[in-house]
Design a protein around this motif. Structure first.
Motif, PDB file in Angstrom:
ATOM      1  N   CYS A   2       0.939  -1.476   0.180  1.00 21.64           N
ATOM      2  CA  CYS A   2       0.103  -0.085  -0.310  1.00 21.64           C
ATOM      3  C   CYS A   2       0.669   1.441   0.464  1.00 21.64           C
ATOM      4  O   CYS A   2       0.464   2.298  -0.427  1.00 21.64           O
ATOM      5  N   ARG A   3       2.132   1.244   0.867  1.00 23.43           N
ATOM      6  CA  ARG A   3       2.789   2.326   1.340  1.00 23.43           C
ATOM      7  C   ARG A   3       3.748   2.381  -0.871  1.00 23.43           C
ATOM      8  O   ARG A   3       4.044   3.948  -0.821  1.00 23.43           O
ATOM      9  N   ASP A   8      -6.850  -0.113   1.549  1.00 19.27           N
ATOM     10  CA  ASP A   8      -6.947   0.904  -0.207  1.00 19.27           C
ATOM     11  C   ASP A   8      -7.939   1.718   0.861  1.00 19.27           C
ATOM     12  O   ASP A   8      -8.268   2.509  -0.334  1.00 19.27           O
ATOM     13  N   ALA A  52      -5.911   7.977   2.292  1.00 26.92           N
ATOM     14  CA  ALA A  52      -5.255   8.924   2.492  1.00 26.92           C
ATOM     15  C   ALA A  52      -4.987  10.550   2.772  1.00 26.92           C
ATOM     16  O   ALA A  52      -3.824  10.856   3.595  1.00 26.92           O
ATOM     17  N   GLU A  53      -6.211  10.939   3.307  1.00 30.92           N
ATOM     18  CA  GLU A  53      -5.987  12.223   3.926  1.00 30.92           C
ATOM     19  C   GLU A  53      -6.308  12.311   5.135  1.00 30.92           C
ATOM     20  O   GLU A  53      -5.219  12.264   5.709  1.00 30.92           O
ATOM     21  N   GLU A  70      -3.701   9.234   6.714  1.00 34.14           N
ATOM     22  CA  GLU A  70      -2.815   9.533   7.054  1.00 34.14           C
ATOM     23  C   GLU A  70      -1.583  10.775   6.881  1.00 34.14           C
ATOM     24  O   GLU A  70      -0.749  11.480   8.179  1.00 34.14           O
ATOM     25  N   GLU A  71      -2.382  12.017   6.010  1.00 33.58           N
ATOM     26  CA  GLU A  71      -1.830  13.333   5.695  1.00 33.58           C
ATOM     27  C   GLU A  71      -2.576  13.739   7.149  1.00 33.58           C
ATOM     28  O   GLU A  71      -1.225  14.869   7.264  1.00 33.58           O
TER      29      GLU A  71
END
Length: 199
Positions: free
Chosen positions: A18-19, A84, A88-89, A91-92
């Motif tokens: 994933c990363r 998935d 992603a927001e 983690e940001e």
């Protein structure tokens, strides 16, 4: 042991996939799934000769590692599909708030992964517990036989009229799976209840 190893390795590999997004990661994921589609029972015969040459035959840790490796590809796919779905927001935002990668995974991702980890652990345990071919070929000592193989040998060598004994043995055979399911189910229920009370 095989279930624990398979869960840890699969989760680590899924996080790595994933990363590191890109064509190479996609190729590795597809290759892993193709390898997972191979019937691992056909690999037991070459493994038998390899272990015989290395003098690791009749070893329970080796069999546990083989069964764990056989369940890893499908588990990686399941973990990756769930990871998935996490935006992603999140983690940001956690990075902007000063959270480390370790904090992000232990406090945000892993609590959401608990149902997936539970399901994968239970499925792998059932696959390993009920496996017949691998121990049948790789174990020669009667003291190390798993429950399924011991039941088969007792049924083959015993009196066919002892149906009460074999029925009791079959019930005992299912007890560890039922106990593990109840423990994991009760644990998940308590976790969700505590979360709702905190909310």
């Amino acid at each position: 042991g095989a279930s624990l190893v398979a869960a840890v390795v699969s989760l680590s590999a899924a996080i790595a996939f994933c990363r590191n997004k890109g064509p190479f990661a996609d190729f590795m994921m597809v290759a892993t799934l193709i390898l997972g589609g191979l019937p691992y029972c056909t690999l037991v015969i070459p493994l038998y000769f390899l272990l015989f040459q290395a003098r690791f035959l009749d070893s329970l840790p080796v069999i546990a590692l083989f069964l764990a490796a056989a369940n890893v590809p499908a588990n990686i796919w399941l973990f990756k599909r769930f990871l998935d779905t996490i935006p992603a927001e999140i983690e940001e935002t956690s990075v902007m708030d000063g959270a480390s990668t370790f904090f992000y995974y232990t406090r945000i991702v892993f609590p959401q992964l608990l149902p997936v980890i539970t399901g994968i652990f239970l499925t792998t345990f059932i696959n390993c517990w009920g496996n017949f071919i691998v121990p049948f070929i790789l174990i020669s000592s009667s003291k190390k036989l798993p429950a399924a193989l011991a039941f088969f040998q007792a049924f083959s060598a015993g009196d066919p009229g002892q149906y009460a004994y074999f029925s009791a043995w079959a019930v005992v055979y299912y007890i560890p799976v039922i106990i593990l399911y109840c423990i994991l189910r009760l644990g998940m229920t308590k976790i969700f209840v505590v979360r709702r009370l905190r909310a």
